[in-house]
Design a protein around this motif. Structure first.
Motif, mmCIF file in Angstrom:
data_model
loop_
_atom_site.group_PDB
_atom_site.id
_atom_site.type_symbol
_atom_site.label_atom_id
_atom_site.label_comp_id
_atom_site.label_asym_id
_atom_site.label_seq_id
_atom_site.Cartn_x
_atom_site.Cartn_y
_atom_site.Cartn_z
ATOM 1 N N UNK A 3 30.663 28.071 36.003
ATOM 2 C CA UNK A 3 29.942 29.316 36.255
ATOM 3 C C UNK A 3 30.843 30.313 36.974
ATOM 4 N N UNK A 4 30.416 31.566 36.978
ATOM 5 C CA UNK A 4 31.175 32.639 37.643
ATOM 6 C C UNK A 4 31.501 32.278 39.090
ATOM 7 N N UNK A 5 30.537 31.684 39.775
ATOM 8 C CA UNK A 5 30.725 31.357 41.193
ATOM 9 C C UNK A 5 31.743 30.242 41.404
ATOM 10 N N UNK A 6 32.066 29.488 40.355
ATOM 11 C CA UNK A 6 33.015 28.380 40.470
ATOM 12 C C UNK A 6 34.472 28.834 40.473
ATOM 13 N N UNK A 7 34.719 30.066 40.032
ATOM 14 C CA UNK A 7 36.081 30.596 39.926
ATOM 15 C C UNK A 7 36.250 31.690 40.981
ATOM 16 N N UNK A 8 37.363 31.662 41.689
ATOM 17 C CA UNK A 8 37.601 32.665 42.730
ATOM 18 C C UNK A 8 37.581 34.077 42.148
ATOM 19 N N UNK A 9 37.295 35.093 42.988
ATOM 20 C CA UNK A 9 37.200 36.471 42.506
ATOM 21 C C UNK A 9 38.544 37.014 42.006
ATOM 22 N N UNK A 10 38.464 38.089 41.262
ATOM 23 C CA UNK A 10 39.652 38.717 40.671
ATOM 24 C C UNK A 10 40.691 39.067 41.725
ATOM 25 N N UNK A 11 40.264 39.468 42.901
ATOM 26 C CA UNK A 11 41.186 39.835 43.971
ATOM 27 C C UNK A 11 42.160 38.691 44.300
ATOM 28 N N UNK A 12 41.694 37.450 44.211
ATOM 29 C CA UNK A 12 42.550 36.285 44.442
ATOM 30 C C UNK A 12 43.741 36.304 43.475
#
Length: 109
Positions: A3-12
């Protein structure tokens, strides 16, 4: 499913972070590539576990590139889930190191 929450945000990724993870027996990595005269992209890799990418035969690793944007990040996650579904039993059956097929692994240098 991933899910989206499983992957760190684009800023990372914008700061050069490399994200790796697994889902059942599918291993994956997401990293930013490019720069300079080339635009940044997100590169996603998937391969069967239990070994790390560097210890897995190159022909077993699938790669895909996406724009380094929020939409590209979402497309990356969708692609990871698609690859999991396509992988069938290779990805859906959890295997440990003792259960691993030696044919998946490259010889160590």
């Amino acid at each position: 499913m991933i899910e989206e929450k499983d992957i760190l945000p684009l800023n990372f990724f914008n700061y050069g972070g490399i994200f790796s993870g697994s889902f059942v027996n599918m291993r994956y990595k997401i990293r930013r590539k490019g720069g300079g005269d080339d635009p940044y992209i997100l590169e996603a890799l998937v391969w069967p576990g239990p070994y790390d990418e560097k210890d897995t035969k190159e022909e077993l690793i699938s790669r895909q590139e996406f724009p380094c944007t929020e939409e590209g990040r979402s497309s990356t996650i969708a692609w990871l889930n698609e690859m999991y579904e396509k992988g069938g039993e290779v990805f859906s059956v959890k295997r440990g190191l003792l259960d691993a097929d030696e044919n998946l692994r490259e010889p160590l240098p």
